[in-house]
Design an enzyme around this catalytic site. Structure first.
Site, PDB file in Angstrom:
ATOM      1  N   ALA A  91       0.851  -1.196   0.000  1.00 22.80           N
ATOM      2  CA  ALA A  91       0.000   0.000   0.000  1.00 22.80           C
ATOM      3  C   ALA A  91       0.883   1.241   0.000  1.00 22.80           C
ATOM      4  O   ALA A  91       1.644   1.476   0.939  1.00 22.80           O
ATOM      5  CB  ALA A  91      -0.913  -0.005   1.211  1.00 22.80           C
ATOM      6  N   LYS A  92       0.781   2.011  -1.095  1.00 19.18           N
ATOM      7  CA  LYS A  92       1.622   3.215  -1.246  1.00 19.18           C
ATOM      8  C   LYS A  92       0.751   4.438  -0.962  1.00 19.18           C
ATOM      9  O   LYS A  92      -0.209   4.704  -1.683  1.00 19.18           O
ATOM     10  CB  LYS A  92       2.186   3.260  -2.683  1.00 19.18           C
ATOM     11  CG  LYS A  92       3.112   4.436  -2.906  1.00 19.18           C
ATOM     12  CD  LYS A  92       3.890   4.300  -4.200  1.00 19.18           C
ATOM     13  CE  LYS A  92       3.061   4.532  -5.416  1.00 19.18           C
ATOM     14  NZ  LYS A  92       3.749   5.337  -6.435  1.00 19.18           N
ATOM     15  N   ILE A  93       1.106   5.163   0.074  1.00 21.69           N
ATOM     16  CA  ILE A  93       0.221   6.202   0.603  1.00 21.69           C
ATOM     17  C   ILE A  93       0.960   7.543   0.668  1.00 21.69           C
ATOM     18  O   ILE A  93       2.105   7.597   1.129  1.00 21.69           O
ATOM     19  CB  ILE A  93      -0.253   5.762   2.023  1.00 21.69           C
ATOM     20  CG1 ILE A  93      -1.089   4.477   1.882  1.00 21.69           C
ATOM     21  CG2 ILE A  93      -1.020   6.855   2.736  1.00 21.69           C
ATOM     22  CD1 ILE A  93      -1.334   3.744   3.174  1.00 21.69           C
TER      23      ILE A  93
END
Ligand code: E4P
Length: 223
Positions: A91-93
């Site tokens: 998950a790239k946030i």
């Protein structure tokens, strides 16, 4: 330094996979939107289908980004993305206070996480304090505002080394081969490179000329 491909394009991913040099893939909402032209249903649902296809093509880590900006929604969307392949999806946030809360919760659930849109050493320090798996500092967009983007990579690598930080650095927003060379010289863990630039990295005028000369000389023997 290892290589990620910065793309959500299926053909590009298949082509680079064949070269046997790929360690991962980075996507973002802009890259996925380019693959979703003329769709009539929910874009997030459609983008998950693209990510599913990418996961089937190549067994590497794939960074995928939620589009919401509020903590609960970031977590909710990230969980949907992670469900596609808990082993492959990270998950790239974007690094914000809401993003920090989301990463904290996702880490508690043992999912891999990355912070994106990193533009300063202070942001990289906050990311390290959050013990995120990866950060994506954007060098090209810093160049765009008159700074030397790769100077940030130098600063981050120096400080991360000083404190033995476990967070890995994926240099992003790479626009030219100089960005890649500098990132390697400064000790970046990964660089995420757009499709065309990978071919630019591997080519040299003298290699092309050299191959032609070998062929020409070889053909002279055969009469
Ligand atoms: C990758 O993680 C980034 O989203 C990407 O490299 C951004 O590149 P750009 O600044 O060229 O859009």
């Amino acid at each position: 330094m290892k290589l990620f491909l910065d793309s959500a394009n299926i053909e590009e991913i298949k082509n680079i996979k064949e070269l046997g040099i790929l360690n991962g893939i980075t996507t973002n909402p802009t890259l996925l939107a380019k693959q979703l032209l003329n769709i009539t249903s929910d874009p997030f649902k459609e983008s998950k289908k693209v990510l599913e296809e990418i996961c089937k093509i190549i067994d590497v880590e794939i960074l995928a980004e939620p589009v919401s900006t509020e903590y609960k929604k970031i977590v909710e969307e990230s969980l949907q993305l992670l469900k596609i392949s808990p082993k492959q999806i990270v998950a790239k946030i974007p690094l914000t206070s809401e993003g920090l809360k989301a990463v904290k919760e996702l880490k508690q659930k043992n999912f891999k996480t990355a912070f994106t849109l990193i533009f300063s050493l202070n942001q990289a320090l906050i990311a390290a304090m959050a013990e995120v798996d990866y950060i994506c500092p954007f060098v090209g967009r810093l160049d765009d505002i008159g700074q030397i983007g790769t100077d940030l990579i130098k600063e981050i690598m120096q400080v991360y080394k000083l404190y033995n930080v476990k967070t890995k650095v994926i240099v992003a927003s790479v626009r030219n081969v100089e960005h890649i060379k500098k990132s390697a010289q400064y000790g970046a863990d990964f660089v995420t490179v757009p499709y065309k630039l990978i071919y630019e990295m591997l080519s040299h005028e003298l290699t092309t000329k050299g191959i032609q000369k070998f062929i020409d000389d070889w053909n002279k023997v055969l009469i």
